[in-house]
Design an enzyme around this catalytic site. Structure first.
Site, short mmCIF file in Angstrom:
data_model
loop_
_atom_site.label_atom_id
_atom_site.label_comp_id
_atom_site.label_asym_id
_atom_site.label_seq_id
_atom_site.Cartn_x
_atom_site.Cartn_y
_atom_site.Cartn_z
N ASP A 16 0.81 -1.22 -0.03
CA ASP A 16 -0.13 0.03 -0.05
C ASP A 16 0.96 1.05 0.02
OD1 ASP A 16 -2.43 1.53 0.37
OD2 ASP A 16 -1.71 1.78 2.51
N ASP A 18 -0.30 5.10 0.87
CA ASP A 18 -0.60 6.02 1.87
C ASP A 18 -0.46 5.61 3.44
OD1 ASP A 18 -1.48 8.52 0.39
OD2 ASP A 18 -2.53 7.05 -0.67
#
Length: 230
Positions: A16, A18
Site C-alpha cells: 500500500d 498512503d
C-alpha cells in the site's frame, strides 16, 4: 527462524502507499480538518479511524454523512483537491520503507504498489521519491482501467499479482488500514498490518501479522532474502 506454517515462501511483495510507504495520512487529516472547520464541524480521531484506507468516493460519502456537512460528497472532493495538491509534494517516506523496497529489488523479488490513490495524486505524492518508486515492477492505482472496485474489494491487489506474474497465494501485502487488510485477504494473500500508532490491534484481527514499523519486518521469516544487519 523457520517460516510459519501458514506462510510462503513468498514470491512477490505488494505495498500500500498512503501511511505505509509515504507519510500522507497527516496531510489528509489536516485538509479534512480545514474543510470541517469551514462548516463549524470538528474532524477527530473517532471519524478518522474509520476512513483510513478507503477509496476517495467512499471516504467522501462517509465524511459528509458523519460530519453532517451541507455539501455533497462530490463537492467535498472538489474542495479537497487543490488543498491536497498543494501539500502532497512534501510527503516524506515512512521509516524503513525505501530501505525495504531497495532490498527486495536488489534481490530480484517482484514488487508492486497497490494504492487507493488516483494516478494523478500518486504522481503528486511521489514528487520527492521518484528514484525509489521507479524500482517497482508495477503501480496499480484505484483508477487503473483494470481495477473494477477500490479497497476493501480485492481488485487492486489481484491486478498487481497478475501483472507480476505471481499467484495471489504467493504474494505478501503490507497495509496500514483494516480495509486494506480486508482487500488483501479477499485476494487470498498473506497480509501484514503496519498500523498508525493510534490504531488498536483488535482492528487488525484478520491480518496474518501486525508490525508497528516496516523496520521491524524480518523477510527471512517469509522465505525472502534476509536484510543485512547494520
Amino acid at each position: 527462524m523457520n517460516a510459519p506454517l501458514d506462510f510462503g515462501p513468498i514470491k512477490a511483495v505488494i505495498f500500500d502507499m498512503d501511511g505505509l510507504l509515504l507519510d500522507t495520512e497527516g496531510i489528509y487529516t489536516e485538509v479534512t480538518q480545514i474543510i470541517a472547520e469551514r462548516y463549524g464541524r470538528t474532524f477527530d480521531w473517532n471519524i478518522k479511524q474509520n476512513i483510513i484506507g478507503r477509496g476517495a468516493g467512499d471516504l467522501a460519502r462517509y465524511v459528509v454523512e458523519a460530519l453532517d456537512l451541507p455539501i455533497s460528497a462530490e463537492e467535498f472532493l472538489l474542495i479537497r483537491e487543490p488543498l491536497m495538491r498543494e501539500r502532497f509534494p512534501r510527503a516524506l517516506a515512512m521509516p524503513g520503507a525505501q530501505e525495504l523496497v531497495e532490498h527486495l529489488k536488489a534481490n530480484n523479488i517482484p514488487i508492486a504498489v497497490g494504492t487507493s490513490s488516483s494516478s494523478q495524486s500518486f504522481g503528486q505524492k511521489t514528487t520527492l521519491h521518484g528514484d525509489w518508486f521507479a524500482l517497482f515492477d508495477t503501480i496499480v492505482t484505484a483508477d487503473d482501467p483494470e481495477v473494477g472496485a477500490a479497497k476493501p474489494a480485492p481488485d487492486i491487489f489481484l491486478t498487481a499479482a497478475r501483472r507480476l506474474g505471481v499467484a495471489p497465494q504467493d504474494c505478501l501485502v503490507f497495509e496500514d488500514s483494516p480495509f486494506g487488510v480486508t482487500a488483501a485477504k479477499a485476494a487470498g494473500m498473506t497480509a501484514i498490518a503496519v498500523p498508525d500508532a493510534a490504531m488498536a490491534d483488535e482492528k487488525y484481527a484478520h491480518a496474518d501479522s501486525i508490525l508497528r514499523t516496516l523496520k521491524a519486518f524480518q523477510p527471512d521469516v517469509y522465505g525472502l532474502p534476509a536484510l543485512e544487519q547494520a
